[in-house]
Design an enzyme around this catalytic site. Structure first.
Site, PDB file in Angstrom:
ATOM      1  N   ASP A  53      36.893  -2.896  35.852  1.00  7.18           N
ATOM      2  CA  ASP A  53      36.007  -2.769  36.997  1.00  7.18           C
ATOM      3  C   ASP A  53      35.829  -4.170  37.599  1.00  7.18           C
ATOM      4  O   ASP A  53      36.039  -5.183  36.916  1.00  7.18           O
ATOM      5  CB  ASP A  53      34.662  -2.197  36.536  1.00  7.18           C
ATOM      6  CG  ASP A  53      33.648  -2.127  37.647  1.00  7.18           C
ATOM      7  OD1 ASP A  53      33.974  -1.599  38.726  1.00  7.18           O
ATOM      8  OD2 ASP A  53      32.514  -2.619  37.449  1.00  7.18           O
ATOM      9  N   ASP A  55      32.982  -5.226  40.259  1.00  3.23           N
ATOM     10  CA  ASP A  55      31.621  -5.661  40.540  1.00  3.23           C
ATOM     11  C   ASP A  55      30.741  -5.671  39.293  1.00  3.23           C
ATOM     12  O   ASP A  55      30.665  -4.669  38.573  1.00  3.23           O
ATOM     13  CB  ASP A  55      30.997  -4.756  41.600  1.00  3.23           C
ATOM     14  CG  ASP A  55      31.833  -4.742  42.881  1.00  3.23           C
ATOM     15  OD1 ASP A  55      32.226  -5.832  43.327  1.00  3.23           O
ATOM     16  OD2 ASP A  55      32.092  -3.639  43.398  1.00  3.23           O
ATOM     17  N   ASP A 101      30.524  -2.429  33.598  1.00  9.11           N
ATOM     18  CA  ASP A 101      29.102  -2.717  33.376  1.00  9.11           C
ATOM     19  C   ASP A 101      28.225  -1.502  33.628  1.00  9.11           C
ATOM     20  O   ASP A 101      27.047  -1.529  33.272  1.00  9.11           O
ATOM     21  CB  ASP A 101      28.652  -3.815  34.347  1.00  9.11           C
ATOM     22  CG  ASP A 101      28.596  -3.295  35.778  1.00  9.11           C
ATOM     23  OD1 ASP A 101      27.490  -3.144  36.331  1.00  9.11           O
ATOM     24  OD2 ASP A 101      29.655  -2.998  36.343  1.00  9.11           O
TER      25      ASP A 101
END
Length: 219
Positions: free
Chosen positions: A7, A9, A178
């Protein structure tokens, strides 16, 4: 084939590329300042797992409608180099290199638009970039998206589309994120990793004994 799915961001970079891009557009007088507060409210819903991604993309792409794809790509390349590069976590770069040395297939996969993700994928030397696709007509942006959005279950669907014809593509795969919005992806990979996890993901990671990684910006 071993996949390493990252991922972008809040995983590889400190911050959200779409939010930072909107702030950049406002600073460059490409978007009205009033958009910032509404975008932040939508991002609050994202963190609660309640965002309508179609609505979010339609809203944030409004200032780009009618712009040329060539212009946008140039703007976003400068943005990636001037703003996002300094937000990369050194530990994330080291993990990418570890996978590269193993011969894994590197994939940057994000629920942000391809205009923001593709320059970062090139910068990081990724093999593939999976992001939300922007619609265009004769080289001009419509302000809409196309195809399956790479969001939640859409990330799994896009990987299956990208690697159709490769049986067992998820076997020995690694995933890094996250966000609890990426639980479908993390549950699909053989080796999930929670990076600086949000509370919802941290709880699941602790329950399932997934590795929890803490990445920080260089001082």
């Amino acid at each position: 084939m071993r996949l390493a799915l990252f991922d972008l961001d809040e995983t590889l970079i400190a911050g959200d590329s779409a939010s930072l891009w909107l702030e950049h557009m406002v600073a460059q007088e490409l978007a009205p300042a009033t958009m910032v507060a509404e975008e932040q409210a939508m991002m609050s819903l994202y963190h609660q797992g309640k965002m309508d991604m179609h609505q979010y993309m339609a809203f944030t792409l409004q200032p780009l409608a009618g712009k040329s794809r060539t212009w946008l790509d140039q703007q976003c390349q400068h943005f990636a180099e001037g703003v996002l590069r300094d937000r990369l976590y050194p530990e994330g770069l080291a993990r990418i290199e570890w996978h590269r040395q193993r011969g894994d297939v590197l994939v940057l996969i994000s629920a942000s638009g391809e205009h923001l993700v593709a320059p970062m994928a090139r910068m990081l030397g990724m093999d593939h970039c999976v992001a939300i696709l922007l619609d265009e007509e004769q080289g001009m942006l419509t302000g809409q998206t196309r195809g399956t959005l790479s969001f939640r279950e859409g990330k799994v669907a896009r990987i299956n589309q990208l690697f159709a014809g490769h049986p067992g593509v998820w076997q020995e795969s690694h995933g890094y994120s996250d966000s609890h919005n990426d639980l479908p992806l993390l549950r699909a990979v053989a080796h999930p990793h929670a990076v600086n996890p949000a509370p919802g993901l941290r709880q699941v990671a602790e329950e399932l004994h997934w590795p929890i990684l803490h990445w920080q910006l260089a001082v």
